[in-house]
Design a protein around this motif. Structure first.
Motif, PDB file in Angstrom:
ATOM      1  N   PRO A  44       0.928  -1.194   0.211  1.00 32.29           N
ATOM      2  CA  PRO A  44      -0.161  -0.038   0.103  1.00 32.29           C
ATOM      3  C   PRO A  44       0.953   1.217   0.101  1.00 32.29           C
ATOM      4  O   PRO A  44       2.023   1.326   0.447  1.00 32.29           O
ATOM      5  CB  PRO A  44      -0.699  -0.298   1.136  1.00 32.29           C
ATOM      6  N   SER A  45       0.475   2.215  -0.615  1.00 31.90           N
ATOM      7  CA  SER A  45       0.978   3.507  -0.666  1.00 31.90           C
ATOM      8  C   SER A  45       1.196   4.208   0.882  1.00 31.90           C
ATOM      9  O   SER A  45       0.425   3.865   1.578  1.00 31.90           O
ATOM     10  CB  SER A  45       0.532   4.519  -1.554  1.00 31.90           C
ATOM     11  N   LYS A  46       2.405   5.093   0.857  1.00 24.56           N
ATOM     12  CA  LYS A  46       2.528   5.517   2.290  1.00 24.56           C
ATOM     13  C   LYS A  46       2.355   7.030   2.246  1.00 24.56           C
ATOM     14  O   LYS A  46       2.279   7.763   1.191  1.00 24.56           O
ATOM     15  CB  LYS A  46       4.025   5.313   2.747  1.00 24.56           C
ATOM     16  N   ALA A  47       1.926   7.562   3.350  1.00 30.08           N
ATOM     17  CA  ALA A  47       1.820   9.073   3.492  1.00 30.08           C
ATOM     18  C   ALA A  47       2.352   9.584   4.779  1.00 30.08           C
ATOM     19  O   ALA A  47       2.818   8.846   5.604  1.00 30.08           O
ATOM     20  CB  ALA A  47       0.327   9.411   3.486  1.00 30.08           C
ATOM     21  N   ALA A  48       2.858  10.799   4.402  1.00 30.02           N
ATOM     22  CA  ALA A  48       3.192  11.535   5.853  1.00 30.02           C
ATOM     23  C   ALA A  48       2.362  12.934   5.946  1.00 30.02           C
ATOM     24  O   ALA A  48       2.125  13.404   5.095  1.00 30.02           O
ATOM     25  CB  ALA A  48       4.718  11.767   5.632  1.00 30.02           C
ATOM     26  N   ALA A  49       2.547  13.341   7.173  1.00 26.51           N
ATOM     27  CA  ALA A  49       1.954  14.627   7.643  1.00 26.51           C
ATOM     28  C   ALA A  49       3.179  15.716   7.882  1.00 26.51           C
ATOM     29  O   ALA A  49       3.870  15.227   8.776  1.00 26.51           O
ATOM     30  CB  ALA A  49       0.823  14.561   8.618  1.00 26.51           C
ATOM     31  N   LEU A  50       3.001  16.789   7.396  1.00 29.75           N
ATOM     32  CA  LEU A  50       4.221  17.950   7.839  1.00 29.75           C
ATOM     33  C   LEU A  50       3.264  19.088   8.493  1.00 29.75           C
ATOM     34  O   LEU A  50       2.593  19.740   7.719  1.00 29.75           O
ATOM     35  CB  LEU A  50       5.128  18.224   6.696  1.00 29.75           C
ATOM     36  N   ILE A  51       3.161  19.253   9.703  1.00 31.36           N
ATOM     37  CA  ILE A  51       2.462  20.216  10.270  1.00 31.36           C
ATOM     38  C   ILE A  51       3.234  21.731  10.431  1.00 31.36           C
ATOM     39  O   ILE A  51       4.569  21.357  11.328  1.00 31.36           O
ATOM     40  CB  ILE A  51       1.812  19.965  11.575  1.00 31.36           C
ATOM     41  N   ILE A  52       3.230  22.676   9.982  1.00 26.77           N
ATOM     42  CA  ILE A  52       4.049  23.818   9.896  1.00 26.77           C
ATOM     43  C   ILE A  52       3.538  24.959  10.829  1.00 26.77           C
ATOM     44  O   ILE A  52       2.212  25.329  10.554  1.00 26.77           O
ATOM     45  CB  ILE A  52       4.458  24.128   8.534  1.00 26.77           C
ATOM     46  N   GLY A  53       4.521  25.470  11.930  1.00 20.58           N
ATOM     47  CA  GLY A  53       3.733  26.639  12.366  1.00 20.58           C
ATOM     48  C   GLY A  53       4.311  26.978  13.726  1.00 20.58           C
ATOM     49  O   GLY A  53       4.326  25.775  14.695  1.00 20.58           O
ATOM     50  N   PRO A  87       8.926  24.574  12.475  1.00 15.72           N
ATOM     51  CA  PRO A  87       8.695  25.909  12.737  1.00 15.72           C
ATOM     52  C   PRO A  87       8.413  26.638  11.111  1.00 15.72           C
ATOM     53  O   PRO A  87       8.854  25.697  10.130  1.00 15.72           O
ATOM     54  CB  PRO A  87       9.692  26.539  13.509  1.00 15.72           C
ATOM     55  N   ASP A  88       7.976  27.725  11.120  1.00 14.97           N
ATOM     56  CA  ASP A  88       7.917  28.579   9.822  1.00 14.97           C
ATOM     57  C   ASP A  88       9.364  29.112   9.405  1.00 14.97           C
ATOM     58  O   ASP A  88       9.726  30.204   9.730  1.00 14.97           O
ATOM     59  CB  ASP A  88       7.150  29.648  10.085  1.00 14.97           C
ATOM     60  N   ASP A  89       9.985  28.005   9.123  1.00 12.79           N
ATOM     61  CA  ASP A  89      11.440  28.114   8.547  1.00 12.79           C
ATOM     62  C   ASP A  89      11.725  27.727   7.256  1.00 12.79           C
ATOM     63  O   ASP A  89      11.502  26.325   7.173  1.00 12.79           O
ATOM     64  CB  ASP A  89      12.304  27.727   9.565  1.00 12.79           C
ATOM     65  N   ILE A  90      12.245  28.239   6.379  1.00 13.06           N
ATOM     66  CA  ILE A  90      12.394  27.730   4.834  1.00 13.06           C
ATOM     67  C   ILE A  90      13.259  26.748   4.953  1.00 13.06           C
ATOM     68  O   ILE A  90      12.932  25.570   4.290  1.00 13.06           O
ATOM     69  CB  ILE A  90      12.868  28.985   4.287  1.00 13.06           C
ATOM     70  N   HIS A  91      14.355  26.820   5.705  1.00 20.32           N
ATOM     71  CA  HIS A  91      15.438  25.635   5.484  1.00 20.32           C
ATOM     72  C   HIS A  91      14.791  24.614   6.190  1.00 20.32           C
ATOM     73  O   HIS A  91      14.849  23.251   5.862  1.00 20.32           O
ATOM     74  CB  HIS A  91      16.643  26.300   6.379  1.00 20.32           C
ATOM     75  N   ASP A  92      14.090  24.429   7.358  1.00 21.65           N
ATOM     76  CA  ASP A  92      13.492  23.412   7.907  1.00 21.65           C
ATOM     77  C   ASP A  92      12.608  22.689   7.244  1.00 21.65           C
ATOM     78  O   ASP A  92      12.398  21.448   6.906  1.00 21.65           O
ATOM     79  CB  ASP A  92      12.838  23.885   9.407  1.00 21.65           C
ATOM     80  N   ILE A  93      11.681  23.548   6.566  1.00 26.80           N
ATOM     81  CA  ILE A  93      10.594  23.043   5.707  1.00 26.80           C
ATOM     82  C   ILE A  93      11.409  22.360   4.535  1.00 26.80           C
ATOM     83  O   ILE A  93      10.831  20.914   4.093  1.00 26.80           O
ATOM     84  CB  ILE A  93       9.605  24.224   5.226  1.00 26.80           C
ATOM     85  N   LYS A  94      12.234  22.948   3.907  1.00 29.61           N
ATOM     86  CA  LYS A  94      12.759  22.333   2.803  1.00 29.61           C
ATOM     87  C   LYS A  94      13.443  20.876   2.937  1.00 29.61           C
ATOM     88  O   LYS A  94      13.302  20.168   2.414  1.00 29.61           O
ATOM     89  CB  LYS A  94      13.806  23.581   2.110  1.00 29.61           C
ATOM     90  N   GLN A  95      14.348  20.953   3.986  1.00 27.43           N
ATOM     91  CA  GLN A  95      14.913  19.689   4.303  1.00 27.43           C
ATOM     92  C   GLN A  95      13.844  18.748   4.833  1.00 27.43           C
ATOM     93  O   GLN A  95      14.171  17.393   4.321  1.00 27.43           O
ATOM     94  CB  GLN A  95      15.930  20.094   5.696  1.00 27.43           C
ATOM     95  N   THR A  96      12.864  19.075   5.609  1.00 29.38           N
ATOM     96  CA  THR A  96      11.898  17.935   6.075  1.00 29.38           C
ATOM     97  C   THR A  96      11.333  17.306   5.101  1.00 29.38           C
ATOM     98  O   THR A  96      10.975  16.382   4.970  1.00 29.38           O
ATOM     99  CB  THR A  96      11.218  18.651   7.131  1.00 29.38           C
TER     100      THR A  96
END
Length: 291
Positions: A44-53, A87-96
């Motif tokens: 089955p396909s996999k999913a992930a949740a990325l909660i930003i804030g 957090p609301d951080d471009i580097h964190d969002i991109k890497q994650t």
């Protein structure tokens, strides 16, 4: 969409038995390899949740989107394998997001929540565009929907609000009936607002996209035995049925004296699930079973 490229086999010269025998040998093998590869899909396909804030990490706002998403995907037959808060951080969002994309694989999806509003700290679109090498561009169909929405309230679509319609170029933009907010799909990353009403409504409207396998089935059993007494029983049954998820949960309601622990078994295969539950019941004394 799959594109098949067919290799051209050399024409067989007439009356060359050796070549005919050669292709007679290799073609069945080729067929076997192709058939095997078509059936050996990675489950089955996999999913992930990325909660930003920042507001989630500071405790100012409680995340209700992740539990809701987990329950929906469970019913849809999708394995939610990660949920991360950043957090609301471009580097964190991109890497994650790149790390999560690797975790869910090419056929998996990521649901991001938050960071797509009009203020300076809403950087999700920018970060995700950068992660996948895309440019940001004002999406005119979204602008038109936004204008129609704000016209009803007498508000102007100013520069700040236009940030919410400045989307990664080349992404798929889905429209949800009754909403102007776009559901953006960038390389399998579905970019959503953090407001639960919008997050949940938008996913619900497009949930047929996220039905990839047989849904899990669940059986539960209540017992007066403690988890420490059940550990060996559960361990033995788990070895017998590796495809069955098994968990035990203590009763945390001090007023409810009916049971000590709840046993829960989950599997996509109903037959294996029933056999595993029967094996558990066989190992627990009858007097220790609760209604």
């Amino acid at each position: 969409m799959l594109t098949w490229r067919c290799a051209t086999l050399p024409r067989l010269p007439c009356f060359q038995p050796s070549l005919i025998k050669h292709y007679a040998r290799i073609l069945p093998r080729l067929y076997t390899v192709l058939a095997a590869s078509s059936t050996q899909q990675a489950g089955p396909s996999k999913a992930a949740a990325l909660i930003i804030g920042n507001e989630i990490l500071s405790g100012s706002i409680t995340d209700t989107n992740t539990p809701w998403l987990a329950q929906l995907l469970y019913k849809q037959g999708v394995d939610l394998v990660r949920a991360e808060y950043i957090p609301d951080d471009i580097h964190d969002i991109k890497q994650t997001v790149l790390r999560l994309k690797e975790r869910v694989g090419p056929d998996g999806v990521i649901f991001s929540s938050g960071g797509i509003g009009p203020t300076h700290d809403d950087v999700t679109y920018e970060a995700l565009a950068s992660a996948f090498g895309a440019q940001l561009k004002v999406h005119e169909p979204t602008v038109k929907l936004m204008q129609a929405h704000y016209a009803k309230t007498g508000k102007e679509v100013n520069e700040a609000r236009l940030r919410m319609a400045t989307l990664p170029e080349g992404a798929e933009v889905l429209v949800t009936k009754g909403l102007w907010v776009p559901l953006v799909n960038l390389n399998g990353v579905y970019i959503l607002p953090g407001i639960p009403r919008l997050f949940q409504g938008m996913i619900n409207a497009h949930k047929d996209r996220f039905t990839w396998g047989a849904a899990f089935q669940t059986l539960s059993l209540y017992t007066s035995m403690g988890e420490g007494d059940l550990a060996n029983i559960f361990g033995d049954v788990a070895k017998q049925f590796p495809n069955v998820r098994m968990g035990s949960y203590p009763n945390v309601d001090a007023q409810d004296k009916r049971f000590t622990a709840k046993l829960q078994l989950e599997c996509r295969n109903a037959k294996q699930l029933e056999e595993a539950m029967a094996a558990v019941k066989d190992k627990i004394p009858t007097h220790a079973l609760a209604e």
